[in-house]
Design a protein around this motif. Structure first.
Motif, PDB file in Angstrom:
ATOM      1  N   ILE A   1      11.081  76.366 141.764  1.00  0.00           N
ATOM      2  CA  ILE A   1      10.063  75.760 142.250  1.00  0.00           C
ATOM      3  C   ILE A   1       9.870  74.547 141.322  1.00  0.00           C
ATOM      4  CG2 ILE A   1       7.375  75.817 142.265  1.00  0.00           C
ATOM      5  CD1 ILE A   1       7.583  78.585 142.977  1.00  0.00           C
ATOM      6  N   ALA A   2      10.042  74.700 139.934  1.00  0.00           N
ATOM      7  CA  ALA A   2       9.897  73.659 139.020  1.00  0.00           C
ATOM      8  C   ALA A   2      11.028  73.640 138.019  1.00  0.00           C
ATOM      9  CB  ALA A   2       8.694  73.908 138.096  1.00  0.00           C
ATOM     10  N   ARG A   3      11.497  72.332 137.873  1.00  0.00           N
ATOM     11  CA  ARG A   3      12.853  72.259 136.989  1.00  0.00           C
ATOM     12  C   ARG A   3      12.622  72.565 135.644  1.00  0.00           C
ATOM     13  NH1 ARG A   3      16.733  69.204 139.373  1.00  0.00           N
ATOM     14  NH2 ARG A   3      16.245  68.065 141.281  1.00  0.00           N
ATOM     15  N   SER A   4      11.327  72.357 135.063  1.00  0.00           N
ATOM     16  CA  SER A   4      10.712  72.439 133.557  1.00  0.00           C
ATOM     17  C   SER A   4      10.798  73.916 133.477  1.00  0.00           C
ATOM     18  CB  SER A   4       9.534  71.813 133.369  1.00  0.00           C
ATOM     19  OG  SER A   4       9.065  72.333 132.199  1.00  0.00           O
TER      20      SER A   4
ATOM     21  N   SER B   1       7.261  76.470 134.599  1.00  0.00           N
ATOM     22  CA  SER B   1       7.734  77.616 135.267  1.00  0.00           C
ATOM     23  C   SER B   1       6.975  78.719 134.464  1.00  0.00           C
ATOM     24  CB  SER B   1       9.306  77.729 135.497  1.00  0.00           C
ATOM     25  OG  SER B   1       9.735  76.851 136.175  1.00  0.00           O
ATOM     26  N   ARG B   2       7.196  78.802 133.239  1.00  0.00           N
ATOM     27  CA  ARG B   2       6.591  79.985 132.376  1.00  0.00           C
ATOM     28  C   ARG B   2       5.230  79.733 132.155  1.00  0.00           C
ATOM     29  NH1 ARG B   2       7.813  83.613 128.729  1.00  0.00           N
ATOM     30  NH2 ARG B   2      10.126  83.362 128.817  1.00  0.00           N
ATOM     31  N   ILE B   3       4.706  78.742 132.111  1.00  0.00           N
ATOM     32  CA  ILE B   3       2.998  78.692 132.393  1.00  0.00           C
ATOM     33  C   ILE B   3       2.482  79.269 133.772  1.00  0.00           C
ATOM     34  CG2 ILE B   3       1.151  77.274 132.051  1.00  0.00           C
ATOM     35  CD1 ILE B   3       2.682  75.392 130.023  1.00  0.00           C
ATOM     36  N   ALA B   4       3.038  78.816 134.467  1.00  0.00           N
ATOM     37  CA  ALA B   4       2.704  79.006 135.885  1.00  0.00           C
ATOM     38  C   ALA B   4       2.954  80.411 136.044  1.00  0.00           C
ATOM     39  CB  ALA B   4       3.327  78.305 137.026  1.00  0.00           C
TER      40      ALA B   4
ATOM     41  N   LEU C   1      -2.152  87.239 135.122  1.00  0.00           N
ATOM     42  CA  LEU C   1      -3.252  87.182 135.323  1.00  0.00           C
ATOM     43  C   LEU C   1      -3.678  87.343 136.729  1.00  0.00           C
ATOM     44  CD1 LEU C   1      -6.404  86.386 134.122  1.00  0.00           C
ATOM     45  CD2 LEU C   1      -5.892  84.035 134.919  1.00  0.00           C
ATOM     46  N   GLY C   2      -2.947  87.103 137.652  1.00  0.00           N
ATOM     47  CA  GLY C   2      -2.927  86.991 139.115  1.00  0.00           C
ATOM     48  C   GLY C   2      -2.896  88.284 139.506  1.00  0.00           C
ATOM     49  N   VAL C   3      -1.548  89.298 139.322  1.00  0.00           N
ATOM     50  CA  VAL C   3      -1.362  90.442 139.778  1.00  0.00           C
ATOM     51  C   VAL C   3      -1.178  91.456 138.716  1.00  0.00           C
ATOM     52  CG1 VAL C   3      -0.423  89.278 142.008  1.00  0.00           C
ATOM     53  CG2 VAL C   3       1.145  89.857 140.037  1.00  0.00           C
TER      54      VAL C   3
ATOM     55  N   TYR D   1       5.099  88.763 133.155  1.00  0.00           N
ATOM     56  CA  TYR D   1       6.129  87.590 133.583  1.00  0.00           C
ATOM     57  C   TYR D   1       7.286  87.813 132.535  1.00  0.00           C
ATOM     58  CZ  TYR D   1       8.318  83.428 134.838  1.00  0.00           C
ATOM     59  OH  TYR D   1       9.105  82.127 135.010  1.00  0.00           O
ATOM     60  N   GLY D   2       7.075  88.001 131.234  1.00  0.00           N
ATOM     61  CA  GLY D   2       8.263  88.053 130.399  1.00  0.00           C
ATOM     62  C   GLY D   2       8.901  89.084 130.513  1.00  0.00           C
ATOM     63  N   TRP D   3       8.102  90.407 130.601  1.00  0.00           N
ATOM     64  CA  TRP D   3       8.873  91.656 130.617  1.00  0.00           C
ATOM     65  C   TRP D   3       9.749  91.629 132.040  1.00  0.00           C
ATOM     66  CZ3 TRP D   3       7.733  95.004 134.792  1.00  0.00           C
ATOM     67  CH2 TRP D   3       8.452  96.141 134.726  1.00  0.00           C
TER      68      TRP D   3
END
Length: 347
Positions: free
Chosen positions: A94-97, A101-104, A111-113, A117-119
């Motif tokens: 989705i994003a190059r950065s 991507s990590r923040i999103a 937070l959403g589900v 994300y990191g694991w």
């Protein structure tokens, strides 16, 4: 173990390894299939966000009612679609950065589900590097289910017990997958190697507090618990039915299998046939071969890459596995039943 004798001898020579994928990669790049698709993702993110917010709004509007059960199923679909978006974020589709991507990903996943994300990103990256590899792929680790006869020979405890009839228990066990992902996410917070542990923990805690708070604020305890059970069960089944067709029943690799990148990815993956509805439901993961070869390719481009990859594999004599969705589940279940045979015979 993969039978590499099925591939051309010239393609198996050390001097040729890597070159087959390089030629395919150049063709894919020339077609522009690795380019970002901001318009596609803007629409997809908008629709998924509307589904997610709309499901919660419907939940709040209905209040104390048994009609909340269908809402729990709808919310499970919304959670699954959000998870599939987090998957695309993790792959940089989705994003190059990487920072963006990590923040999103933290906001969408943690937070959403309620999914770390990191694991998950670490786990999924290791899976992509060595798909269906007994020693290196965490997705075929014998934690509960048995994925090969070799694992069956050394299985013990609950894995040995479940492994005997795991094909019949597979779908019932999927009802626990949503909860399992959350438990694994919280357990990962204890690992020093997990980046941004504090932030991940705060966001995961915020999700659980908001989720349970909403359920018990709107519903009486009994209905809230039923809603939670239905929602998490359907969420787990959805994710399991999305990911199971991709590799289960395909060759399981060991250290003895020396394959180049292209063959390692193609021979252990399976595509699921279908049209645009299948693409939406499975988030593009139905085109698993193309996704594994080009993880950063936007999911909207995978279908265009399919005929190129399929024809190229045919020219090399590399088997390209593809079947329908229901058939793929059948293959996975038959594989689970077959590898559990030694445990049944030994009882």
């Amino acid at each position: 173990m993969v039978d590499t004798s099925l591939t051309p001898a010239s393609a198996r020579r050390d001097g040729d390894r890597g070159s087959d994928f390089a030629r395919l990669s150049r063709r894919i790049a020339e077609e522009g299939l690795l380019d970002r698709r901001p318009g596609y993702y803007a629409v997809r993110i908008g629709l998924v966000a509307a589904l997610f917010a709309g499901s919660w709004a419907l939940f709040a509007a209905l209040g104390d009612s048994w009609w909340q059960i269908p809402v729990a199923v709808l919310l499970a679909v919304a959670f699954a679609q959000v998870t599939l978006l987090a998957h695309d974020l993790a792959h940089g589709q989705i994003a190059r950065s990487r920072r963006t991507s990590r923040i999103a990903g933290l906001l969408v996943g943690n937070l959403g589900v309620g999914l770390s994300y990191g694991w998950w990103m670490d786990k999924h990256t290791r899976h992509h590097a060595n798909p269906n590899h007994e020693e290196h792929d965490p997705d075929v680790a014998p934690d509960l289910l048995i994925w090969s006869e070799r694992q069956a020979a050394t299985a013990g405890g609950i894995s040995r017990f479940i492994g005997r009839w795991q094909a019949f228990l597979f779908f019932p066990l999927l009802t626990l997958e949503g909860v399992n992902l959350k438990v694994s996410s919280f357990r990962a917070l204890r690992r020093p190697s997990l980046k941004n542990r504090r932030i991940e923990g705060l966001l995961l805690g915020g999700h659980v507090a908001a989720y349970l708070g909403a359920l018990f604020l709107v519903l009486p305890p009994g209905k809230a618990l039923v809603f939670l059970a239905v929602h998490q069960a359907c969420y787990g089944i959805y994710l399991g039915c999305t990911f199971a067709p991709n590799h289960k029943g395909m060759p399981v690799l060991t250290a003895q299998d020396k394959l180049d990148f292209l063959r390692r990815q193609v021979l252990t993956s399976r595509n699921v046939r279908g049209g645009w509805l299948t693409d939406i439901a499975l988030g593009g993961l139905n085109l698993q071969i193309e996704h594994h070869l080009f993880p950063s390719m936007p999911s909207a481009n995978l279908r265009r890459a399919r005929p190129i990859v399929r024809a190229y594999c045919s020219s090399l004599g590399v088997e390209y596995a593809e079947c329908g969705l229901i058939e793929s589940w059948g293959v996975a279940l038959r594989h689970l039943h077959e590898v559990g045979r030694p445990l049944r015979v030994g009882t």
